[in-house]
Write a protein that holds these residues in place. Sequence first.
Motif, PDB file in Angstrom:
ATOM      1  N   TYR A  43      31.849  47.067  55.052  1.00  0.00           N
ATOM      2  CA  TYR A  43      33.257  47.154  55.427  1.00  0.00           C
ATOM      3  C   TYR A  43      33.713  45.795  55.952  1.00  0.00           C
ATOM      4  N   TYR A  56      36.878  44.153  58.370  1.00  0.00           N
ATOM      5  CA  TYR A  56      37.953  44.446  59.294  1.00  0.00           C
ATOM      6  C   TYR A  56      38.548  43.136  59.812  1.00  0.00           C
ATOM      7  N   GLN A  63      40.791  41.643  63.147  1.00  0.00           N
ATOM      8  CA  GLN A  63      41.307  41.947  64.479  1.00  0.00           C
ATOM      9  C   GLN A  63      42.090  40.757  65.007  1.00  0.00           C
ATOM     10  N   LEU A  99      42.669  46.248  65.614  1.00  0.00           N
ATOM     11  CA  LEU A  99      41.641  46.266  64.573  1.00  0.00           C
ATOM     12  C   LEU A  99      42.212  46.942  63.328  1.00  0.00           C
ATOM     13  N   PHE A 119      41.424  47.902  59.142  1.00  0.00           N
ATOM     14  CA  PHE A 119      40.485  48.030  58.043  1.00  0.00           C
ATOM     15  C   PHE A 119      41.035  47.274  56.841  1.00  0.00           C
ATOM     16  N   GLN A 134      36.351  48.362  51.755  1.00  0.00           N
ATOM     17  CA  GLN A 134      34.973  48.842  51.793  1.00  0.00           C
ATOM     18  C   GLN A 134      34.360  48.741  50.404  1.00  0.00           C
ATOM     19  N   LYS A 178      40.374  50.803  50.049  1.00  0.00           N
ATOM     20  CA  LYS A 178      41.137  49.605  50.339  1.00  0.00           C
ATOM     21  C   LYS A 178      42.161  49.907  51.415  1.00  0.00           C
ATOM     22  N   GLY A 179      42.233  49.034  52.401  1.00  0.00           N
ATOM     23  CA  GLY A 179      43.228  49.174  53.447  1.00  0.00           C
ATOM     24  C   GLY A 179      44.403  48.270  53.159  1.00  0.00           C
ATOM     25  N   ASN A 180      45.042  47.792  54.225  1.00  0.00           N
ATOM     26  CA  ASN A 180      46.207  46.934  54.059  1.00  0.00           C
ATOM     27  C   ASN A 180      45.789  45.488  53.825  1.00  0.00           C
ATOM     28  N   PHE A 186      35.535  40.989  61.149  1.00  0.00           N
ATOM     29  CA  PHE A 186      34.260  41.672  61.331  1.00  0.00           C
ATOM     30  C   PHE A 186      33.820  42.313  60.025  1.00  0.00           C
ATOM     31  N   PHE A 228      27.986  46.762  63.245  1.00  0.00           N
ATOM     32  CA  PHE A 228      28.907  45.642  63.126  1.00  0.00           C
ATOM     33  C   PHE A 228      28.186  44.302  63.265  1.00  0.00           C
ATOM     34  N   GLY A 229      28.661  43.350  62.492  1.00  0.00           N
ATOM     35  CA  GLY A 229      28.230  41.981  62.692  1.00  0.00           C
ATOM     36  C   GLY A 229      28.972  41.361  63.863  1.00  0.00           C
ATOM     37  N   PRO A 230      28.580  40.137  64.259  1.00  0.00           N
ATOM     38  CA  PRO A 230      29.188  39.492  65.423  1.00  0.00           C
ATOM     39  C   PRO A 230      30.588  38.950  65.163  1.00  0.00           C
ATOM     40  N   ALA A 248      32.066  42.271  69.387  1.00  0.00           N
ATOM     41  CA  ALA A 248      32.280  43.138  68.228  1.00  0.00           C
ATOM     42  C   ALA A 248      32.307  44.597  68.668  1.00  0.00           C
ATOM     43  N   LYS A 255      40.670  55.431  53.277  1.00  0.00           N
ATOM     44  CA  LYS A 255      41.192  54.299  54.032  1.00  0.00           C
ATOM     45  C   LYS A 255      41.013  54.625  55.515  1.00  0.00           C
TER      46      LYS A 255
END
Lengths: 115, 109
Positions: free
Chosen positions: A33, A35, A37, A43, A45, A48, A57-59, A90, A106-108, B42, B96
């Motif tokens: 995924y 994201y 922010q 946050l 999305f 994916q 798909k998000g925005n 992210f 989640f990654g950093p 995160a 979504k």
Amino acid sequence: DSGVTQTPKHLITATGQRVTLRCSPRSGDLSVYWYQQSLDQGLQFLIQYYNGEERAKGNILERFSAQQFPDLHSELNLSSLELGDSALYFCASSVRTDGVKETQYFGPGTRLLVL
Amino acid sequence: GQNIDQPTEMTATEGAIVQINCTYQTSGFNGLFWYQQHAGEAPTFLSYNVLDGLEEKGRFSSFLSRSKGYSYLLLKELQMKDSASYLCAVRDGDDKIIFGKGTRLHILP
């Protein structure tokens, strides 16, 4: 340490430029995924992937694109950058168990600053 | 439109219990996430509910009622380190993921 890695950690670039953010999921996780922010939007999305295919798909802006490669790492490409693209990006990977249970890692994050 | 509502801020006392509510109106429903996020870090995944009912994981529990469009996150035996933002997010019918604006939780000693 979640096991998800993102590079670079920080990126400073200028408006109009193009950048690529990279994400390596945990070993064996098929879903990735992305994201965004930012301070004013919270946050959000973006997109994916599951095992190389786009899943949801998000925005996500048309200037942004992503893909997941056969080794399951993913890249998010941001082009024609604008000041408003400055944000934390992210990546997360996930594993599903029992068909419906899902856990995300989640990654950093990559902090992007567009000047 | 799609909407996720959760309180902006909450305050609770160390050792107590707090419940953070989330209501949603979305085009379809495929699951609900709760995340914890400390400032500058995160997000951390807490739970994912697809079916109605309560799921307990240590000091944290999450509840879902799909018919009411409602979920809550319950935090027990609060610790100072639980001071963070808690994000509710819904996976809609197209998969979504839509986020609420988050609840900032302050823990007082």
